[in-house]
Design a protein around this motif. Structure first.
Motif, PDB file in Angstrom:
ATOM      1  N   ALA A  56       0.704  -1.009   0.344  1.00 10.09           N
ATOM      2  CA  ALA A  56      -0.251  -0.206   0.122  1.00 10.09           C
ATOM      3  C   ALA A  56       0.839   0.884   0.090  1.00 10.09           C
ATOM      4  N   LEU A  57       1.897   0.798   1.285  1.00  6.12           N
ATOM      5  CA  LEU A  57       2.741   2.190   1.437  1.00  6.12           C
ATOM      6  C   LEU A  57       3.678   2.993  -0.648  1.00  6.12           C
ATOM      7  N   ARG A  58       3.868   1.079  -0.641  1.00  5.94           N
ATOM      8  CA  ARG A  58       4.688   1.712  -2.506  1.00  5.94           C
ATOM      9  C   ARG A  58       3.321   1.872  -3.401  1.00  5.94           C
ATOM     10  N   GLU A  59       2.144   2.198  -3.538  1.00  5.14           N
ATOM     11  CA  GLU A  59       0.900   1.875  -4.794  1.00  5.14           C
ATOM     12  C   GLU A  59       1.289   3.421  -4.301  1.00  5.14           C
ATOM     13  N   VAL A  60       0.795   3.977  -3.034  1.00  8.34           N
ATOM     14  CA  VAL A  60       1.117   5.688  -2.673  1.00  8.34           C
ATOM     15  C   VAL A  60       2.199   5.989  -3.222  1.00  8.34           C
ATOM     16  N   MET A  61       3.348   5.621  -2.655  1.00 13.15           N
ATOM     17  CA  MET A  61       4.440   6.325  -3.647  1.00 13.15           C
ATOM     18  C   MET A  61       4.611   6.327  -5.139  1.00 13.15           C
ATOM     19  N   ASP A  62       3.718   5.324  -5.322  1.00 12.40           N
ATOM     20  CA  ASP A  62       3.832   5.338  -6.893  1.00 12.40           C
ATOM     21  C   ASP A  62       3.293   6.951  -7.459  1.00 12.40           C
ATOM     22  N   THR A  63       2.192   6.858  -6.801  1.00 10.11           N
ATOM     23  CA  THR A  63       0.474   8.113  -7.447  1.00 10.11           C
ATOM     24  C   THR A  63       1.177   9.464  -6.941  1.00 10.11           C
ATOM     25  N   LEU A  64       1.983   9.454  -6.372  1.00 12.34           N
ATOM     26  CA  LEU A  64       2.426  10.953  -6.099  1.00 12.34           C
ATOM     27  C   LEU A  64       3.227  11.274  -6.190  1.00 12.34           C
ATOM     28  N   ASP A  65       4.392  10.712  -7.059  1.00 12.34           N
ATOM     29  CA  ASP A  65       5.603  10.577  -7.726  1.00 12.34           C
ATOM     30  C   ASP A  65       4.854  10.965  -9.196  1.00 12.34           C
ATOM     31  N   ARG A  66       3.875  10.262  -9.953  1.00 13.30           N
ATOM     32  CA  ARG A  66       3.421  10.149 -11.049  1.00 13.30           C
ATOM     33  C   ARG A  66       2.908  12.093 -10.747  1.00 13.30           C
ATOM     34  N   GLN A  67       1.979  12.631 -10.185  1.00 10.34           N
ATOM     35  CA  GLN A  67       1.304  13.732  -9.548  1.00 10.34           C
ATOM     36  C   GLN A  67       2.479  14.903  -9.850  1.00 10.34           C
ATOM     37  N   LEU A  68       3.436  14.137  -9.130  1.00 10.05           N
ATOM     38  CA  LEU A  68       4.776  15.165  -8.435  1.00 10.05           C
ATOM     39  C   LEU A  68       5.249  15.630 -10.381  1.00 10.05           C
ATOM     40  N   ALA A  69       5.270  14.713 -11.202  1.00 11.96           N
ATOM     41  CA  ALA A  69       6.086  14.152 -12.296  1.00 11.96           C
ATOM     42  C   ALA A  69       4.932  15.485 -13.038  1.00 11.96           C
ATOM     43  N   LEU A  70       3.565  15.388 -13.416  1.00 14.81           N
ATOM     44  CA  LEU A  70       2.463  15.571 -14.015  1.00 14.81           C
ATOM     45  C   LEU A  70       2.984  16.971 -13.265  1.00 14.81           C
ATOM     46  N   LEU A  71       3.341  18.163 -12.013  1.00 18.10           N
ATOM     47  CA  LEU A  71       3.175  19.196 -11.774  1.00 18.10           C
ATOM     48  C   LEU A  71       4.326  19.738 -12.433  1.00 18.10           C
ATOM     49  N   ASP A  72       5.848  19.008 -12.002  1.00 19.29           N
ATOM     50  CA  ASP A  72       6.336  19.697 -13.067  1.00 19.29           C
ATOM     51  C   ASP A  72       6.451  20.275 -13.868  1.00 19.29           C
ATOM     52  N   GLN A  73       6.397  19.186 -14.894  1.00 18.01           N
ATOM     53  CA  GLN A  73       6.093  19.902 -16.101  1.00 18.01           C
ATOM     54  C   GLN A  73       4.680  20.923 -16.014  1.00 18.01           C
ATOM     55  N   GLU A  74       3.799  21.047 -15.776  1.00 20.56           N
ATOM     56  CA  GLU A  74       2.810  22.308 -15.211  1.00 20.56           C
ATOM     57  C   GLU A  74       3.525  23.766 -15.139  1.00 20.56           C
ATOM     58  N   ILE A  75       4.678  22.959 -14.179  1.00 21.81           N
ATOM     59  CA  ILE A  75       5.540  24.817 -13.527  1.00 21.81           C
ATOM     60  C   ILE A  75       6.077  24.878 -14.895  1.00 21.81           C
ATOM     61  N   SER A  76       6.915  24.167 -15.433  1.00 24.09           N
ATOM     62  CA  SER A  76       8.079  24.320 -16.208  1.00 24.09           C
ATOM     63  C   SER A  76       7.134  24.765 -17.860  1.00 24.09           C
ATOM     64  N   ALA A  77       6.489  24.476 -18.596  1.00 26.63           N
ATOM     65  CA  ALA A  77       5.270  25.254 -19.306  1.00 26.63           C
ATOM     66  C   ALA A  77       4.622  26.308 -19.078  1.00 26.63           C
ATOM     67  N   ARG A  78       4.060  26.558 -17.955  1.00 26.67           N
ATOM     68  CA  ARG A  78       3.809  28.225 -17.351  1.00 26.67           C
ATOM     69  C   ARG A  78       4.671  29.098 -17.275  1.00 26.67           C
ATOM     70  N   LEU A  79       6.292  28.804 -16.282  1.00 21.80           N
ATOM     71  CA  LEU A  79       6.815  29.613 -16.345  1.00 21.80           C
ATOM     72  C   LEU A  79       8.367  29.491 -17.478  1.00 21.80           C
ATOM     73  N   ALA A  80       7.843  28.619 -18.840  1.00 21.26           N
ATOM     74  CA  ALA A  80       8.648  29.059 -19.160  1.00 21.26           C
ATOM     75  C   ALA A  80       9.296  30.107 -20.408  1.00 21.26           C
ATOM     76  N   ASP A  81       8.884  31.430 -19.788  1.00 20.09           N
ATOM     77  CA  ASP A  81       8.785  32.236 -20.815  1.00 20.09           C
ATOM     78  C   ASP A  81       9.733  33.384 -19.758  1.00 20.09           C
ATOM     79  N   ASP A  82       9.669  33.004 -18.233  1.00 21.15           N
ATOM     80  CA  ASP A  82       9.902  33.973 -17.251  1.00 21.15           C
ATOM     81  C   ASP A  82      11.556  33.905 -17.161  1.00 21.15           C
TER      82      ASP A  82
END
Length: 214
Positions: A56-82
């Protein structure tokens, strides 16, 4: 200066290590959750209850890692020209996530007349008491943006050896002793936030510029 509470991924990792430790199993690798660690965990013989908890802990960590990766992509896209966002990542200890926190929370840095005002707004300046015969400085005001203050302290903690902030912190601690560790950390955070101010204002941190000239 209080320590930052652990993040959810860190909590899950700590709990997973606890499950393994309760069984007296020695972990043969430095990173239990790397590629080699995953195989080790898959093959680990555990009682049913402990195995279910670890799964269960490993499944939670995998889910969090995927969500964090998506957020990193969103941040990079929004701030690409800053330009400020990219500039302050040249400061030791500041990566894409902390840079995004600082840029987003500070907003238009020119609202602050100078770097001292930014440090004051972040609550990183000591209280100042003055009378006719005595001037004294107390603890940090801790007024203003908690998020900017947190990000600055986190960046100092992540700064590697040889960076200006780490050197500044080490000098103060060497001069005043280990009891001044929090004072040194706060002073280094002010120095870092000063560089953030100029990086966001000018699109570069000139004092960190390197040249190939001898």
């Amino acid at each position: 200066m209080s320590e930052t509470p652990p993040t959810w991924p860190t909590c899950c990792r700590n709990q997973a290590h606890g499950v393994v430790a309760k069984q007296g199993i020695v972990v043969p690798m430095s990173d239990l959750f790397g590629a080699g660690g995953a195989v080790f965990l898959d093959e680990m013989p555990l009682p049913a209850g402990y195995a279910a908890r670890l799964r269960a802990l490993r499944e939670v960590m995998d889910t969090l890692d995927r969500q964090l990766a998506l957020l990193d992509q969103e941040i990079s896209a929004r701030l690409a020209d800053d330009v400020g966002y990219h500039a302050i990542q040249k400061i030791g200890g500041i990566g894409p996530v902390l840079a995004a926190v600082l840029v987003t929370e500070i907003g238009d840095v020119t609202r602050c007349p100078g770097s001292r005002h930014l440090c004051s707004w972040a609550g990183l300046t000591p209280r100042h008491r003055e009378s006719d015969v005595k001037v004294s400085r107390g603890h940090l005001t801790k007024q203003g943006s908690k998020l900017v203050r947190w990000a600055a302290v986190q960046a100092v903690q992540h700064a590697s050896e040889g960076t200006p902030m780490r050197a500044h912190e080490d000098r103060i601690e060497a001069r005043r002793g280990s009891q001044a560790r929090n004072i040194a950390k706060a002073a280094a955070a002010r120095k870092l936030l000063t560089l953030v101010y100029y990086g966001m204002r000018d699109g570069e941190v000139r004092c960190l510029a390197r040249t190939d000239e001898p």
